[in-house]
Scaffold this active site. Structure first.
Site, mmCIF file in Angstrom:
data_model
loop_
_atom_site.group_PDB
_atom_site.id
_atom_site.type_symbol
_atom_site.label_atom_id
_atom_site.label_comp_id
_atom_site.label_asym_id
_atom_site.label_seq_id
_atom_site.Cartn_x
_atom_site.Cartn_y
_atom_site.Cartn_z
ATOM 1 N N ASP A 243 0.639 -1.141 -0.002
ATOM 2 C CA ASP A 243 -0.023 0.018 0.092
ATOM 3 C C ASP A 243 0.622 1.181 -0.158
ATOM 4 O OD1 ASP A 243 -2.324 1.321 -0.227
ATOM 5 O OD2 ASP A 243 -3.347 0.025 1.161
ATOM 6 N N HIS A 266 2.495 1.331 -2.869
ATOM 7 C CA HIS A 266 1.574 1.695 -3.846
ATOM 8 C C HIS A 266 1.920 3.246 -4.614
ATOM 9 C CE1 HIS A 266 -1.996 -1.076 -3.108
ATOM 10 N NE2 HIS A 266 -0.835 -1.887 -3.198
#
Ligand SMILES: *[C@@H]1O[C@H](CO)[C@@H](O)[C@H](O)[C@H]1NC(C)=O
Ligand SMILES: *[C@@H]1O[C@H](CO)[C@@H](O)[C@H](O)[C@H]1NC(C)=O
Ligand SMILES: *[C@@H]1O[C@H](CO)[C@@H](O)[C@H](O)[C@H]1NC(C)=O
Ligand SMILES: *[C@@H]1O[C@H](CO)[C@@H](O)[C@H](O)[C@H]1NC(C)=O
Ligand SMILES: *[C@@H]1O[C@H](CO)[C@@H](O)[C@H](O)[C@H]1NC(C)=O
Ligand SMILES: *[C@@H]1O[C@H](CO)[C@@H](O)[C@H](O)[C@H]1NC(C)=O
Ligand SMILES: *[C@@H]1O[C@H](CO)[C@@H](O)[C@H](O)[C@H]1NC(C)=O
Ligand SMILES: *[C@@H]1O[C@H](CO)[C@@H](O)[C@H](O)[C@H]1NC(C)=O
Ligand SMILES: *[C@@H]1O[C@H](CO)[C@@H](O)[C@H](O)[C@H]1NC(C)=O
Ligand SMILES: *[C@@H]1O[C@H](CO)[C@@H](O)[C@H](O)[C@H]1NC(C)=O
Ligand SMILES: *[C@@H]1O[C@H](CO)[C@@H](O)[C@H](O)[C@H]1NC(C)=O
Ligand SMILES: *[C@@H]1O[C@H](CO)[C@@H](O)[C@H](O)[C@H]1NC(C)=O
Length: 432
Positions: A243, A266
């Protein structure tokens, strides 16, 4: 870059340490860029309080509160080279002029029932935190570890995505502070939630999360989520997670991020924004400099929900909120094995682009610069290396990209562009 980089980061920070263990002048530590607003100096600490360790996995929370009370207003609390256990949600929002030095291993219990009942509920995205650290002029640092003991949470998430997994470090209502150098491990959810805070420097943080079960993923372990906060600096850190590496959530302003190494994330993300109807989200004045991004979904990212209700996943839905993203710079960004080096979308969570364009985002994006990008993407979207997709020409303006030298493994440099003025984009836009 090998793991030895960590020692590099720590020793870099140690150079800046004063007598009390940390530089009194926080601005001195900010290099090469200075914070948007000068950071207030720390006051000298004159006494020391040690936290006793009960051992055997027994809760040390009372010992911690005792030391904090004794040393608040001008002291330093030390967690020795011991093993500490925290099994109680700690309200530490009343701190003032205090240092907390972690030399040992501080582990949170994995009593998932207790923490779901007692973790501090932060409302935004149902986030909860193990503790709330706030007040004024608080420094948290040390060669030790804060350990979120995340495996039980990663396992439980497989069964139920709606469980309330605590954020490891809750910086809530802190005005003036330095966090780091510090090692953070296995947070159940995000590593930092920084809310209602200002003038905080994060320097020399080493973050890592991993699962011991190969069929269970480490989920949503963002490095930082900044929310309703201003004048925050995040620098000289190593983030090994899943993430977002850093995420600027609603009402993050005057944020400087520099010298980060992110692996597995991410990306460095503005957003997601515009998730909630009736809410006004603002992200303004962000400078991101010198990022190395490895094995990630995105490099530099701006994600905005469209004007219509959309669903990204069971626990992430939204769309229709308004506001603006303004004055954002990504300067000097190296990517390797990253799916998109640049990813700007105003259709977050909406796969149906026709629907997205029919209901453009209520949140505008303007005054954005991507500069000096290099590296190679993954094969994921080959031949495309980046995407700049607005939902209507009316809601995106002054988006600039130059010195973008990112290629895919087969040597292409195509960008997917939509509803954006291509004159100021020195990238190879292909029609979609
Ligand atoms: C921040 O401050 C606002 C206004 O006082 C409050 O409603 C909110 O609960 C605080 N915390 C967070 C995480 O927003
Ligand atoms: C928050 O929790 C509620 C109740 O479990 C759930 O309906 C909602 O989808 C959750 N929202 C997010 C953003 O996780
Ligand atoms: C919970 O934490 C304890 C103490 O670290 C550990 O021994 C145990 O294996 C953990 N349980 C799970 C399910 O991860
Ligand atoms: C690993 O996770 C899977 C999926 O949740 C589970 O079935 C399995 O029992 C776990 N293995 C171990 C050793 O915990
Ligand atoms: C960029 O950041 C890395 C750490 O990721 C650091 O080693 C390097 O010195 C920085 N470069 C510049 C020009 O600041
Ligand atoms: C980066 O992350 C990948 C995948 O988690 C891991 O295999 C690799 O060892 C990491 N690299 C470094 C330098 O930490
Ligand atoms: C963000 O700031 C705007 C403008 O001040 C305000 O209307 C909005 O409620 C704020 N949102 C949050 C989440 O604090
Ligand atoms: C926009 O951001 C830059 C840093 O990138 C800053 O110097 C400038 O003051 C900001 N502009 C405004 C109007 O605040
Ligand atoms: C996408 O949205 C449009 C406009 O509402 C609709 O006509 C179309 O059927 C949708 N496509 C899919 C695949 O759902
Ligand atoms: C949000 O956008 C939709 C579609 O573009 C529009 O119908 C709606 O009026 C907008 N809402 C607000 C509050 O601006
Ligand atoms: C743009 O991409 C196409 C397809 O990969 C390639 O043939 C072309 O040379 C590229 N143009 C530039 C200016 O890089
Ligand atoms: C696109 O950008 C150029 C350069 O700033 C500008 O001259 C032009 O008016 C813009 N076009 C539109 C449609 O906004």
């Amino acid at each position: 870059m090998k793991f030895s980089t960590f020692t590099q980061v720590v020793s870099l920070s140690s150079l800046l340490l004063g007598v009390q263990g940390i530089s009194l002048d926080r601005n001195e530590a900010c290099k090469p860029f200075k914070p948007f607003q000068p950071l207030p100096s720390s006051h000298p600490r004159t006494k020391t309080c040690k936290v006793e360790a009960n051992g055997h996995g027994r809760d040390d929370s009372n010992n911690i509160l005792k030391a904090l009370k004794e040393c608040n207003n001008g002291g330093k609390v030390v967690f020795d080279k011991d093993f500490y256990t925290i099994g109680t949600a700690l309200d530490m929002t009343w701190l003032k002029h205090i240092d907390i030095e972690i030399l040992g291993h501080v582990q949170f219990t994995n009593d998932t029932d207790y923490w779901q009942e007692n973790g501090f509920f932060q409302t935004y995205q149902n986030a909860t935190t193990f503790f709330e650290l706030g007040g004024e002029d608080v420094n948290l640092y040390g060669t030790g570890i804060l350990d979120g003991n995340g495996q039980a949470w990663y396992d439980l998430y497989v069964e139920n995505e709606l469980i309330l997994r605590p954020v490891l470090v809750g910086v809530i209502g802190l005005n003036g502070g330095t966090i780091g150098p510090l090692n953070l491990r296995d947070s159940p959810e995000w590593f930092h939630f920084v809310a209602n805070s200002s003038d905080v420097l994060f320097d020399g943080i080493n973050i890592a999360a991993s699962s011991t079960n190969s069929s269970v993923e480490v989920k949503n372990t963002d490095g930082w989520d900044v929310y309703r906060s201003t004048n925050i600096v995040i620098q000289n850190s190593i983030i090994q997670n899943q993430d977002d590496c850093v995420s600027f959530k609603p009402n993050s302003t005057d944020i400087l991020v520099q010298n980060l190494y992110c692996n597995g994330s991410h990306g460095i993300s503005v957003g997601s924004l515009g998730q909630y109807v009736g809410e006004v989200d603002i992200v303004e004045n962000v400078y991101v400099y010198n990022i190395s991004m490895y094995n990630a979904e995105n490099g530099a990212r701006i994600k905005v929900w469209p004007g219509i209700s959309s669903e990204l996943s069971v626990d992430l839905q939204g769309g229709g909120g308004s506001g603006y993203v303004k004055n954002i710079t990504y300067d000097t960004f190296y990517s390797y094995n990253v799916d998109y080096a640049i990813d700007v979308t105003q259709c977050y969570g909406q796969d149906n682009l026709t629907l997205c364009n029919d209901y453009p985002s209520n949140l505008t994006i303007s005054d954005v610069l991507f500069y000096n990008f290099s590296g190679e993407t993954s094969t994921a979207y080959e031949p495309i290396v980046g995407t700049i997709v607005c939902s209507s020409p009316d809601v995106c303006s002054d988006i600039n990209a130059y010195d973008i030298n990112v290629v895919s493994p087969i040597g292409t440099n195509e960008f997917q562009c939509a509803y954006v003025n291509e004159t100021t984009l020195a990238v190879n836009c292909t029609e979609t």
